[in-house]
Enzyme design. Structure first.
Site, PDB file in Angstrom:
ATOM      1  CE  LYS A 111      -4.148  -2.112   1.764  1.00 16.09           C
ATOM      2  NZ  LYS A 111      -4.441  -2.823   3.005  1.00 16.09           N
ATOM      3  CE  LYS A 215     -10.574 -14.811  -5.187  1.00 16.01           C
ATOM      4  NZ  LYS A 215     -10.565 -14.922  -3.764  1.00 16.01           N
ATOM      5  CE  LYS A 218     -15.568  -2.584  -5.507  1.00 21.86           C
ATOM      6  NZ  LYS A 218     -15.144  -1.797  -4.384  1.00 21.86           N
TER       7      LYS A 218
END
Ligand code: TRP
Length: 350
Positions: A111, A215, A218
């Protein structure tokens, strides 16, 4: 009953992958454990959302989880920011957490790298070096650094033994155990139990995407949301990747086709699955027909949930009531722990 804690990051709507991967096991757990499920809105501040954003996504999550059947009479459902005891524990844990160990966690580095706009390919020392550059001195927040301490506080404030999380949370869980142990050894007490990850395991289903591989997710842009209406579902399913069909009987299914079948196994009746499976094995399958059926069955599954989501979202009073009740129960448990923590450290109880 053993205590289970799980935090849900408020990021957008629930999709079928979330439902079969996580929500369904929450439904089972609420009958078997003393569950605390909370919306991690403090954690979401690491990406600096707008206040309206926070309000809306908290409301969305709450409506959708309740619509799926999470029951506020069985589980304690609360909003993290309604339980100030957590931040006090977070402060104590931070006093004994090392900047060095926090900076070394993979999720912090990832991040921080994003916030510093340096690419993944950069060399190992890049993040540390860039953080201390004059021009970057407030680019990476201390809140991001201490994300694992806040998560540890979330968990141990209820003395949880089990934490249902995805594999990506393993390092954060390792830190939570470490901070619990460190508290105990610092003060020479046997106070906090070490929380174990509870991998949603074999019973949870991996829902495939319908874009050929991988899979449902979002960020993969291939998700069917519980809130999607019939038309949207149909459009998404009809667009699913397929192929010209098998040319030999009983062929192995290529991934995109296997994914269609997996999806059907999840949402359709066994007879429906068997019917299309036989057609596939006889080389008579028509994917158009299969997708039409699949879209119908997905809609059949989603429609009642969708209706309940809309009802919930319109019933602000009920949502408020659930949140207030959850906060009360969570604070009762949290303040009990915190009172003892204060005394162990040498502060007065409340
Ligand atoms: N870090 C978790 C995630 O990204 C969310 C989370 C915050 C959490 N606090 C928690 C999960 C406590 C379990 C327990 O998904």
């Amino acid at each position: 009953m053993e205590t289970v804690v799980s935090g849900i990051r408020p990021t957008g709507n629930l999709h079928l992958g979330n439902y079969f991967g996580a929500v369904k096991s929450f439904l089972r757990m609420q009958d078997e454990y003393n569950c605390f499920f909370f919306i991690a809105d403090w954690h979401s501040l690491t990406t600096h959302p707008h206040p309206d954003n926070i309000r809306n996504s908290v409301k969305t999550i709450l409506s959708e989880y309740l619509a799926c059947g999470i029951d506020p009479e069985k589980a304690t459902i609360y909003i993290q920011s309604d339980v100030p005891e957590v931040v006090e524990l977070y402060l104590y844990l931070n006093m004994n957490a090392g900047i060095g160990e926090l900076m070394r966690t993979a999720s912090f580095k990832d991040k921080a790298r994003q916030q510093l706009h340096i690419s993944r390919e950069g060399c190992e020392g890049d993040v540390e070096k860039e953080i201390f550059n004059e021009g970057n001195k407030h680019s990476v927040s201390a809140g991001l650094l201490t994300y694992p301490t806040l998560m540890a506080a979330d968990i141990i404030i209820h003395k949880a033994l089990k934490v249902p999380v995805g594999k990506d949370q393993e390092q954060n869980m390792e830190m939570a155990r470490r901070f619990a142990r460190r508290f105990n050894s610092t003060y020479g007490v046997d106070f906090f139990p070490e929380p174990a990850s509870f991998h949603l395991g074999n019973k949870s289903v991996k829902v495939p995407g319908l874009d050929g591989s991988g899979k449902m997710g979002k960020s993969e842009g291939n998700a069917i949301y519980l809130i999607d209406d019939e038309k949207t579902i149909k459009k998404k399913v009809m667009k699913a990747v397929s192929d010209a069909g098998p040319t030999e009987p009983n062929s192995v299914k290529p991934e995109p086709i296997a994914n269609l079948f997996t999806m059907m196994e999840i949402v359709s009746e066994k007879e429906t699955y068997d019917f299309f499976n036989e057609k596939y094995n006889n080389c008579e399958i028509r994917y158009g027909d299969m997708k039409k059926q699949l879209a119908e069955d997905i809609n059949k599954f989603c429609a009642p949930i969708r209706e309940r989501i809309l009802d919930m979202a319109a019933n602000t009073e009920y949502l408020d009531k659930v949140a207030r009740m959850g906060a009360e129960k969570a604070r009762e448990s949290a303040s009990k722990t915190l009172n003892e923590v204060r005394q162990i450290i040498g502060f007065r109880p409340y």
